[in-house]
Design a protein around this motif. Structure first.
Motif, PDB file in Angstrom:
ATOM      1  N   ASN A 108       0.712  -1.375   0.133  1.00 37.82           N
ATOM      2  CA  ASN A 108      -0.560  -0.324   0.375  1.00 37.82           C
ATOM      3  C   ASN A 108       0.942   1.273   0.073  1.00 37.82           C
ATOM      4  OD1 ASN A 108      -0.226   1.550   2.865  1.00 37.82           O
ATOM      5  ND2 ASN A 108       0.224  -1.388   3.304  1.00 37.82           N
ATOM      6  N   SER A 109       0.171   2.272  -0.708  1.00 38.78           N
ATOM      7  CA  SER A 109       1.483   3.943  -0.300  1.00 38.78           C
ATOM      8  C   SER A 109       0.096   4.735   0.666  1.00 38.78           C
ATOM      9  CB  SER A 109       0.868   4.340  -2.052  1.00 38.78           C
ATOM     10  OG  SER A 109      -0.412   4.355  -2.631  1.00 38.78           O
ATOM     11  N   GLU A 110       0.412   5.604   0.375  1.00 42.38           N
ATOM     12  CA  GLU A 110      -0.686   6.670   0.627  1.00 42.38           C
ATOM     13  C   GLU A 110      -2.063   6.654   1.265  1.00 42.38           C
ATOM     14  OE1 GLU A 110      -1.730  11.223   2.429  1.00 42.38           O
ATOM     15  OE2 GLU A 110      -0.293  10.764   0.416  1.00 42.38           O
ATOM     16  N   LYS A 111      -2.823   6.082  -0.220  1.00 46.17           N
ATOM     17  CA  LYS A 111      -4.654   5.936  -0.523  1.00 46.17           C
ATOM     18  C   LYS A 111      -4.731   4.705  -1.008  1.00 46.17           C
ATOM     19  CE  LYS A 111      -6.102  10.696  -0.323  1.00 46.17           C
ATOM     20  NZ  LYS A 111      -6.395  11.736  -1.194  1.00 46.17           N
ATOM     21  N   SER A 129      -2.045  -0.776  10.539  1.00 43.48           N
ATOM     22  CA  SER A 129      -0.915  -0.220   9.369  1.00 43.48           C
ATOM     23  C   SER A 129      -1.942  -0.739   7.910  1.00 43.48           C
ATOM     24  CB  SER A 129      -0.496  -1.835   9.780  1.00 43.48           C
ATOM     25  OG  SER A 129      -1.536  -3.570   8.827  1.00 43.48           O
ATOM     26  N   GLY A 130      -1.363  -0.202   6.979  1.00 44.13           N
ATOM     27  CA  GLY A 130      -2.205  -0.205   5.459  1.00 44.13           C
ATOM     28  C   GLY A 130      -3.025   1.228   5.759  1.00 44.13           C
ATOM     29  N   ILE A 131      -4.012   0.914   4.922  1.00 47.34           N
ATOM     30  CA  ILE A 131      -5.413   1.826   4.777  1.00 47.34           C
ATOM     31  C   ILE A 131      -5.550   2.388   6.131  1.00 47.34           C
ATOM     32  CG2 ILE A 131      -7.809   2.169   3.379  1.00 47.34           C
ATOM     33  CD1 ILE A 131      -7.101   0.495   1.299  1.00 47.34           C
ATOM     34  N   ARG A 132      -5.892   1.303   6.918  1.00 42.62           N
ATOM     35  CA  ARG A 132      -6.644   2.122   8.517  1.00 42.62           C
ATOM     36  C   ARG A 132      -5.932   2.993   8.717  1.00 42.62           C
ATOM     37  NH1 ARG A 132     -10.889   2.304   9.112  1.00 42.62           N
ATOM     38  NH2 ARG A 132     -10.302   3.960   9.580  1.00 42.62           N
ATOM     39  N   LYS A 133      -3.969   2.848   8.903  1.00 42.38           N
ATOM     40  CA  LYS A 133      -3.929   3.829  10.275  1.00 42.38           C
ATOM     41  C   LYS A 133      -3.054   4.095   9.274  1.00 42.38           C
ATOM     42  CE  LYS A 133       1.289   4.293  11.163  1.00 42.38           C
ATOM     43  NZ  LYS A 133       1.174   5.316  11.502  1.00 42.38           N
ATOM     44  N   VAL A 134      -3.186   4.723   7.774  1.00 46.31           N
ATOM     45  CA  VAL A 134      -3.244   6.122   6.956  1.00 46.31           C
ATOM     46  C   VAL A 134      -4.991   6.701   6.730  1.00 46.31           C
ATOM     47  CG1 VAL A 134      -3.830   6.976   4.370  1.00 46.31           C
ATOM     48  CG2 VAL A 134      -2.072   5.416   4.677  1.00 46.31           C
ATOM     49  N   ILE A 135      -6.000   6.566   7.453  1.00 49.90           N
ATOM     50  CA  ILE A 135      -7.017   7.283   7.944  1.00 49.90           C
ATOM     51  C   ILE A 135      -7.596   7.481   8.995  1.00 49.90           C
ATOM     52  CG2 ILE A 135      -9.625   6.592   8.014  1.00 49.90           C
ATOM     53  CD1 ILE A 135      -9.488   4.019   5.620  1.00 49.90           C
ATOM     54  N   ASP A 154      -4.471   8.728  10.909  1.00 50.36           N
ATOM     55  CA  ASP A 154      -3.668   9.507  10.747  1.00 50.36           C
ATOM     56  C   ASP A 154      -4.684  11.158  10.494  1.00 50.36           C
ATOM     57  OD1 ASP A 154      -1.428   7.848  11.882  1.00 50.36           O
ATOM     58  OD2 ASP A 154      -0.545   7.435   9.818  1.00 50.36           O
ATOM     59  N   ARG A 155      -4.750  10.416   9.128  1.00 49.38           N
ATOM     60  CA  ARG A 155      -5.746  12.008   8.602  1.00 49.38           C
ATOM     61  C   ARG A 155      -6.354  12.520   9.056  1.00 49.38           C
ATOM     62  NH1 ARG A 155      -4.115  12.876   2.832  1.00 49.38           N
ATOM     63  NH2 ARG A 155      -6.248  13.719   2.390  1.00 49.38           N
ATOM     64  N   MET A 156      -7.603  11.963   9.604  1.00 48.83           N
ATOM     65  CA  MET A 156      -8.422  12.197  10.878  1.00 48.83           C
ATOM     66  C   MET A 156      -8.521  12.785  11.802  1.00 48.83           C
ATOM     67  SD  MET A 156     -11.673  11.343   8.501  1.00 48.83           S
ATOM     68  CE  MET A 156     -10.317  12.285   7.145  1.00 48.83           C
ATOM     69  N   TYR A 157      -6.946  12.412  12.683  1.00 47.51           N
ATOM     70  CA  TYR A 157      -6.678  12.884  13.610  1.00 47.51           C
ATOM     71  C   TYR A 157      -6.065  14.311  12.912  1.00 47.51           C
ATOM     72  CZ  TYR A 157      -3.742  13.715  18.013  1.00 47.51           C
ATOM     73  OH  TYR A 157      -3.179  14.470  18.591  1.00 47.51           O
ATOM     74  N   ASN A 158      -4.865  14.005  12.344  1.00 52.11           N
ATOM     75  CA  ASN A 158      -4.354  14.979  11.994  1.00 52.11           C
ATOM     76  C   ASN A 158      -5.631  16.450  11.249  1.00 52.11           C
ATOM     77  OD1 ASN A 158      -2.130  14.980  12.105  1.00 52.11           O
ATOM     78  ND2 ASN A 158      -2.184  13.611  10.932  1.00 52.11           N
ATOM     79  N   SER A 159      -6.897  15.667  10.571  1.00 55.98           N
ATOM     80  CA  SER A 159      -7.480  16.873  10.292  1.00 55.98           C
ATOM     81  C   SER A 159      -8.410  17.513  11.047  1.00 55.98           C
ATOM     82  CB  SER A 159      -8.727  15.771   9.370  1.00 55.98           C
ATOM     83  OG  SER A 159     -10.340  17.388   9.178  1.00 55.98           O
ATOM     84  N   ALA A 183     -16.852   9.373  -1.093  1.00 55.42           N
ATOM     85  CA  ALA A 183     -16.455   8.517  -0.336  1.00 55.42           C
ATOM     86  C   ALA A 183     -16.887   7.498  -0.680  1.00 55.42           C
ATOM     87  CB  ALA A 183     -16.713   8.111   1.105  1.00 55.42           C
ATOM     88  N   VAL A 184     -16.037   6.117  -0.817  1.00 58.22           N
ATOM     89  CA  VAL A 184     -16.793   5.057  -0.870  1.00 58.22           C
ATOM     90  C   VAL A 184     -15.952   4.110   0.411  1.00 58.22           C
ATOM     91  CG1 VAL A 184     -16.555   2.659  -2.388  1.00 58.22           C
ATOM     92  CG2 VAL A 184     -15.814   5.131  -3.076  1.00 58.22           C
ATOM     93  N   ALA A 185     -16.488   3.193   0.795  1.00 60.27           N
ATOM     94  CA  ALA A 185     -16.753   2.432   2.058  1.00 60.27           C
ATOM     95  C   ALA A 185     -16.133   0.762   1.358  1.00 60.27           C
ATOM     96  CB  ALA A 185     -18.244   2.254   3.191  1.00 60.27           C
ATOM     97  N   LEU A 186     -15.256   0.499   1.301  1.00 62.32           N
ATOM     98  CA  LEU A 186     -14.511  -0.975   1.942  1.00 62.32           C
ATOM     99  C   LEU A 186     -14.160  -1.460   2.890  1.00 62.32           C
ATOM    100  CD1 LEU A 186     -11.573   0.248  -0.979  1.00 62.32           C
ATOM    101  CD2 LEU A 186     -14.028  -0.078  -1.696  1.00 62.32           C
ATOM    102  N   GLU A 187     -13.763  -2.946   2.852  1.00 65.89           N
ATOM    103  CA  GLU A 187     -13.955  -3.913   3.685  1.00 65.89           C
ATOM    104  C   GLU A 187     -12.555  -2.912   4.413  1.00 65.89           C
ATOM    105  OE1 GLU A 187     -12.191  -8.730   4.876  1.00 65.89           O
ATOM    106  OE2 GLU A 187     -13.472  -8.209   2.903  1.00 65.89           O
ATOM    107  N   LYS A 188     -11.504  -3.409   4.363  1.00 67.64           N
ATOM    108  CA  LYS A 188      -9.999  -2.337   4.501  1.00 67.64           C
ATOM    109  C   LYS A 188     -10.461  -0.850   5.182  1.00 67.64           C
ATOM    110  CE  LYS A 188      -7.128  -5.673   2.627  1.00 67.64           C
ATOM    111  NZ  LYS A 188      -6.057  -6.151   1.612  1.00 67.64           N
ATOM    112  N   GLY A 189     -11.308  -0.427   4.476  1.00 65.35           N
ATOM    113  CA  GLY A 189     -11.050   0.966   5.022  1.00 65.35           C
ATOM    114  C   GLY A 189     -11.988   1.970   3.877  1.00 65.35           C
ATOM    115  N   LEU A 190     -12.468   3.071   4.162  1.00 62.54           N
ATOM    116  CA  LEU A 190     -12.424   4.296   3.679  1.00 62.54           C
ATOM    117  C   LEU A 190     -11.667   4.592   2.352  1.00 62.54           C
ATOM    118  CD1 LEU A 190     -15.360   5.579   3.455  1.00 62.54           C
ATOM    119  CD2 LEU A 190     -14.151   7.978   4.368  1.00 62.54           C
TER     120      LEU A 190
END
Length: 412
Positions: A40-43, A191-197, A199-204, A281-288
């Motif tokens: 995975n990358s950032e998104k 980790s992965g997408i869950r960690k990115v989400i 971090d981004r939501m907290y920073n937001s 916004a699209v909800a997936l099994e591993k995250g948004l």
């Protein structure tokens, strides 16, 4: 000669990719095109397929580690084939005799699992983490999955048997009042997408001045129009217009009238955009994930509807490129299909606005002197108060409301 498998480049802006999970281990045979790892990358997260048939000779990048695109993450070749030491970019090759056991897959917690390459234990990543946390010997667990693979349920059953055995050998204490009960929780690394989400939501929330306003929209006429045109659109275009399509069209038309909502706060400056890059916004099994429809103002209602369905399908099939996941100027998040009426959406920085869409519900409303059954749509607009004040934000939401309550204006 061994084939190098490298970290793919998931978009022009990608600087680092992370190995989420290895689906294969050292000594495993793989076919060409078979999935060997998730990265995975950032998104975005994708499966890495084997470029050749052969045996996994070396895993150069462990799970959870990030490396630049183009970095070798593993080697595939003939069983027993040597790899030159100079080619290894993360750890030194461990030389072993063909008849002896070999060290494989050094885990982050420092444990090294020794076993013959012919008797490698097949176990799912989740099951392995649970077993390691409970200090269970996976070699003694009978797998019930395909090919004898140990599943999460197998590990949980083994834990239950260990607990029963332990309890049978314990001395029965005198009954005493229970003061506190501590339950062991499964610990899942972020980790992965869950960690990115996360971090981004907290920073937001930490870096923006977010405020949410709500408004109810009477969409009775819109629903009637949708039903009236459904058959014609199906016959002539083999398509179906949804409530999300109409809402998206109303948002785009409203953003053209309220440019301050189609903006971003960057480096102490407000950037106003003429082009509308709509995030959905699209909800997936591993995250948004939030795929982007670029220059959305150029699409007709029907074209927009097809594009929304296209990016949604690509998101669910994990086929979106990094470019398709970046650069949005305004986002729509719809939880109506889950029965949620009101919620507070969180900004997708550096955007200045995000619209939350709730579930339509019917309620009696006075029309003149009489009650009528009307369909109500709840909308929630979160905006960055550093960029937009309450009155302009309310004016934007009022314009969205007008388009949805007079749907014919979206077709002219």
């Amino acid at each position: 000669m061994a084939v190098k498998v490298v970290m793919p480049k998931l978009g022009m802006a990608m600087k680092e990719g992370i190995v989420s999970i290895w689906n294969k281990g050292v000594g495993d045979f793989v076919k060409k095109g078979e999935s060997i790892a998730s990265v995975n990358s950032e998104k975005i997260e994708i499966e890495v397929e084997s470029p050749a048939e052969g045996t996994v000779l070396k895993i150069a990048v462990p799970e959870g580690e990030g490396v630049p695109p183009g970095t070798v993450i593993c080697y595939i070749g003939k069983a027993g084939e040597d790899i030159e030491e100079a080619e290894l970019n993360h750890s030194q090759l461990i030389k072993t005799d063909k008849s002896s056991t070999m060290m494989i897959d050094e885990r982050e917690n420092g444990l090294q699992i020794q076993k013959s390459s012919k008797v490698r234990v097949k176990i799912s990543p989740v099951a392995r983490k649970i077993a390691e946390a409970a200090n269970l010997n996976i070699n003694k667990i009978q797998g019930t999955g395909p090919g004898g693979r140990i599943t999460k349920e197998d590990v949980q059953e083994a834990l239950r048997k260990v607990q029963v055995t332990t309890d049978d050998h314990k001395e029965k204490p005198d009954p005493v009042p229970s003061v506190e009960h501590k339950e062991e929780a499964q610990k899942i690394p972020l980790s992965g997408i869950r960690k990115v989400i996360a971090d981004r939501m907290y920073n937001s929330l930490q870096t923006t001045a977010q405020l949410t306003i709500n408004m109810k929209v009477d969409v009775s006429e819109l629903i009637a129009l949708q039903k009236q045109t459904a058959e014609t659109i199906r016959i002539n275009y083999d398509h179906k217009l949804t409530m999300t399509d109409f809402i998206s069209r109303a948002v785009i038309l409203s953003l053209q009238k309220h440019q301050e909502m189609n903006s971003a706060y960057l480096e102490d400056k407000i950037h106003l955009y003429k082009q509308i890059h709509l995030g959905m916004a699209v909800a997936l099994e591993k995250g948004l994930v939030v795929p982007v429809i670029r220059q959305a103002e150029n699409f007709s209602l029907l074209e927009l509807s097809k594009k929304i369905k296209e990016v949604g399908r690509k998101a669910r099939e994990v086929k979106l490129s990094n470019e398709e996941l970046t650069g949005s100027t305004f986002t729509i998040s719809n939880l109506g299909s889950y029965g949620v009426e009101h919620f507070t959406p969180v900004l997708n920085p550096p955007e200045s606005g995000i619209l939350g869409v709730g579930a339509v519900y019917d309620t009696p409303i006075f029309k003149g002197e009489k009650f009528e059954r009307r369909s109500i749509l709840p909308l929630s607009l979160t905006f960055d108060h550093r960029v937009v004040d309450g009155a302009p934000a309310a004016s934007f939401l009022q314009t969205v409301k007008q388009y949805l309550e007079e749907p014919i204006t979206m077709l002219i």
